[in-house]
Motif scaffolding. Structure first.
Motif, mmCIF file in Angstrom:
data_model
loop_
_atom_site.group_PDB
_atom_site.id
_atom_site.type_symbol
_atom_site.label_atom_id
_atom_site.label_comp_id
_atom_site.label_asym_id
_atom_site.label_seq_id
_atom_site.Cartn_x
_atom_site.Cartn_y
_atom_site.Cartn_z
ATOM 1 N N GLY A 47 0.902 -1.121 -0.036
ATOM 2 C CA GLY A 47 0.375 0.070 -0.154
ATOM 3 C C GLY A 47 0.827 1.455 0.010
ATOM 4 N N VAL A 48 0.647 2.303 -0.728
ATOM 5 C CA VAL A 48 1.206 3.495 -1.108
ATOM 6 C C VAL A 48 0.111 4.555 -0.551
ATOM 7 C CG1 VAL A 48 2.091 5.090 -2.279
ATOM 8 C CG2 VAL A 48 2.354 2.688 -2.948
ATOM 9 N N SER A 49 -1.032 4.739 -0.648
ATOM 10 C CA SER A 49 -1.109 6.015 -0.027
ATOM 11 C C SER A 49 -3.161 5.490 -0.271
ATOM 12 C CB SER A 49 -1.701 7.106 -0.473
ATOM 13 O OG SER A 49 -1.772 8.332 -0.367
ATOM 14 N N VAL A 61 2.339 5.183 3.277
ATOM 15 C CA VAL A 61 3.629 4.694 4.002
ATOM 16 C C VAL A 61 4.327 5.040 4.125
ATOM 17 C CG1 VAL A 61 4.151 3.666 1.502
ATOM 18 C CG2 VAL A 61 3.935 2.130 3.248
ATOM 19 N N ASP A 62 5.084 4.719 5.103
ATOM 20 C CA ASP A 62 6.536 5.404 5.521
ATOM 21 C C ASP A 62 7.038 5.957 4.378
ATOM 22 O OD1 ASP A 62 6.640 3.570 9.098
ATOM 23 O OD2 ASP A 62 5.748 5.472 8.510
ATOM 24 N N SER A 63 7.773 5.276 3.271
ATOM 25 C CA SER A 63 8.452 5.135 2.296
ATOM 26 C C SER A 63 8.142 6.400 1.478
ATOM 27 C CB SER A 63 9.209 4.009 1.438
ATOM 28 O OG SER A 63 7.852 3.893 1.474
ATOM 29 N N PHE A 68 5.384 11.262 -1.381
ATOM 30 C CA PHE A 68 4.012 11.432 -2.149
ATOM 31 C C PHE A 68 3.414 12.649 -2.165
ATOM 32 C CE2 PHE A 68 4.943 6.884 -3.902
ATOM 33 C CZ PHE A 68 6.741 7.443 -3.936
ATOM 34 N N THR A 69 1.913 13.059 -2.884
ATOM 35 C CA THR A 69 1.128 13.777 -2.332
ATOM 36 C C THR A 69 -0.040 12.897 -3.088
ATOM 37 O OG1 THR A 69 2.524 15.715 -1.436
ATOM 38 C CG2 THR A 69 -0.234 15.290 -1.836
#
Length: 122
Positions: A47-49, A61-63, A68-69
Protein backbone atom coordinates in the motif's frame (compact mmCIF):
# COMPACT_ATOMS: atom_id res chain seq x y z
CA UNK A 1 -19.91 -0.80 -10.31
CA UNK A 2 -16.93 1.56 -10.31
CA UNK A 3 -14.40 1.77 -13.12
CA UNK A 4 -10.90 3.07 -12.57
CA UNK A 5 -8.39 3.98 -15.26
CA UNK A 6 -4.83 4.71 -14.15
CA UNK A 7 -2.30 6.56 -16.24
CA UNK A 8 0.84 8.63 -15.95
CA UNK A 9 3.50 6.02 -15.40
CA UNK A 10 6.78 6.06 -17.25
CA UNK A 11 10.54 6.04 -17.02
CA UNK A 12 12.18 8.68 -14.88
CA UNK A 13 15.61 9.21 -13.38
CA UNK A 14 16.15 9.03 -9.66
CA UNK A 15 15.17 12.30 -8.05
CA UNK A 16 12.57 13.02 -10.71
CA UNK A 17 8.82 13.34 -10.47
CA UNK A 18 5.74 11.76 -11.96
CA UNK A 19 2.03 12.37 -11.45
CA UNK A 20 -0.24 9.39 -11.68
CA UNK A 21 -3.89 9.94 -12.49
CA UNK A 22 -6.85 7.67 -11.84
CA UNK A 23 -10.02 8.48 -13.76
CA UNK A 24 -13.08 7.33 -11.84
CA UNK A 25 -16.46 6.51 -13.37
CA UNK A 26 -19.59 4.59 -12.50
CA UNK A 27 -21.57 4.38 -9.29
CA UNK A 28 -19.45 5.95 -6.57
CA UNK A 29 -22.03 6.86 -3.93
CA UNK A 30 -20.98 3.94 -1.74
CA UNK A 31 -17.25 4.58 -2.11
CA UNK A 32 -15.67 5.93 1.06
CA UNK A 33 -12.14 6.33 -0.21
CA UNK A 34 -9.56 5.85 -2.90
CA UNK A 35 -5.99 4.71 -2.77
CA UNK A 36 -2.89 3.56 -4.53
CA UNK A 37 -0.89 0.41 -4.04
CA UNK A 38 2.07 -0.96 -5.95
CA UNK A 39 3.66 -4.25 -6.79
CA UNK A 40 7.26 -4.69 -7.83
CA UNK A 41 8.45 -7.82 -9.64
CA UNK A 42 8.88 -10.67 -7.20
CA UNK A 43 7.62 -8.62 -4.28
CA UNK A 44 4.43 -8.48 -2.31
CA UNK A 45 1.77 -5.87 -2.92
CA UNK A 46 2.44 -2.71 -0.91
CA UNK A 47 0.00 0.00 0.00
CA UNK A 48 1.20 3.49 -0.86
CA UNK A 49 -1.47 6.05 -0.02
CA UNK A 50 -5.16 6.55 0.72
CA UNK A 51 -7.59 9.45 0.71
CA UNK A 52 -10.90 9.45 2.52
CA UNK A 53 -13.84 10.88 0.60
CA UNK A 54 -15.67 12.37 3.56
CA UNK A 55 -12.99 14.72 4.81
CA UNK A 56 -9.96 14.34 2.56
CA UNK A 57 -7.97 12.62 5.26
CA UNK A 58 -4.88 10.90 3.93
CA UNK A 59 -2.51 8.09 4.79
CA UNK A 60 0.94 7.29 3.42
CA UNK A 61 3.29 4.37 3.79
CA UNK A 62 6.40 5.49 5.65
CA UNK A 63 8.60 5.28 2.57
CA UNK A 64 6.31 7.69 0.68
CA UNK A 65 5.71 10.18 3.47
CA UNK A 66 7.04 13.59 2.51
CA UNK A 67 7.64 12.61 -1.12
CA UNK A 68 4.21 11.57 -2.41
CA UNK A 69 0.95 13.50 -2.27
CA UNK A 70 -2.48 12.03 -2.93
CA UNK A 71 -5.31 14.30 -3.94
CA UNK A 72 -8.69 14.19 -5.61
CA UNK A 73 -10.53 16.50 -7.98
CA UNK A 74 -14.23 15.78 -7.66
CA UNK A 75 -15.11 17.98 -10.64
CA UNK A 76 -12.87 15.87 -12.85
CA UNK A 77 -13.64 12.56 -11.09
CA UNK A 78 -9.92 11.96 -10.84
CA UNK A 79 -7.56 10.90 -8.08
CA UNK A 80 -3.91 11.85 -8.33
CA UNK A 81 -0.66 10.64 -6.86
CA UNK A 82 2.10 13.22 -7.17
CA UNK A 83 5.43 11.49 -6.70
CA UNK A 84 8.55 13.57 -6.11
CA UNK A 85 12.07 12.57 -5.24
CA UNK A 86 11.60 9.19 -6.87
CA UNK A 87 13.98 6.41 -5.98
CA UNK A 88 14.83 3.17 -7.80
CA UNK A 89 13.02 1.27 -5.07
CA UNK A 90 9.80 3.03 -6.12
CA UNK A 91 9.88 1.03 -9.36
CA UNK A 92 6.65 -0.97 -9.57
CA UNK A 93 3.31 -1.28 -11.23
CA UNK A 94 1.01 1.19 -9.50
CA UNK A 95 -2.69 0.48 -9.14
CA UNK A 96 -5.49 2.77 -8.09
CA UNK A 97 -8.37 1.34 -6.12
CA UNK A 98 -11.69 2.28 -4.56
CA UNK A 99 -13.02 1.23 -1.18
CA UNK A 100 -16.52 0.93 0.21
CA UNK A 101 -14.96 0.67 3.63
CA UNK A 102 -12.07 3.08 4.02
CA UNK A 103 -10.58 0.82 6.69
CA UNK A 104 -9.72 -1.56 3.87
CA UNK A 105 -7.42 0.95 2.24
CA UNK A 106 -4.92 0.40 0.78
CA UNK A 107 -4.84 -3.30 -0.04
CA UNK A 108 -8.35 -4.61 0.71
CA UNK A 109 -10.11 -2.92 -2.15
CA UNK A 110 -13.51 -3.31 -3.74
CA UNK A 111 -12.57 -2.01 -7.17
CA UNK A 112 -9.21 -1.84 -8.88
CA UNK A 113 -8.01 -0.29 -12.09
CA UNK A 114 -5.36 -1.65 -14.40
CA UNK A 115 -1.85 -0.78 -13.38
CA UNK A 116 0.55 1.79 -14.70
CA UNK A 117 4.27 1.03 -14.71
CA UNK A 118 6.68 3.36 -12.99
CA UNK A 119 10.36 2.75 -13.62
CA UNK A 120 12.99 4.79 -11.79
CA UNK A 121 16.52 4.53 -13.09
CA UNK A 122 19.56 5.13 -10.90
Amino acid sequence: EVQLQASGGGLVQAGGSLRLSCAVSGFTLDVSGFGWFRQAPGKAREGVSCIRSSDGGTWYVDSAEGRFTISSDNAKNTVYLQMNGLKPEDTAVYYCAAYRNYDGCPVVYDYRGQGTLVTVSS
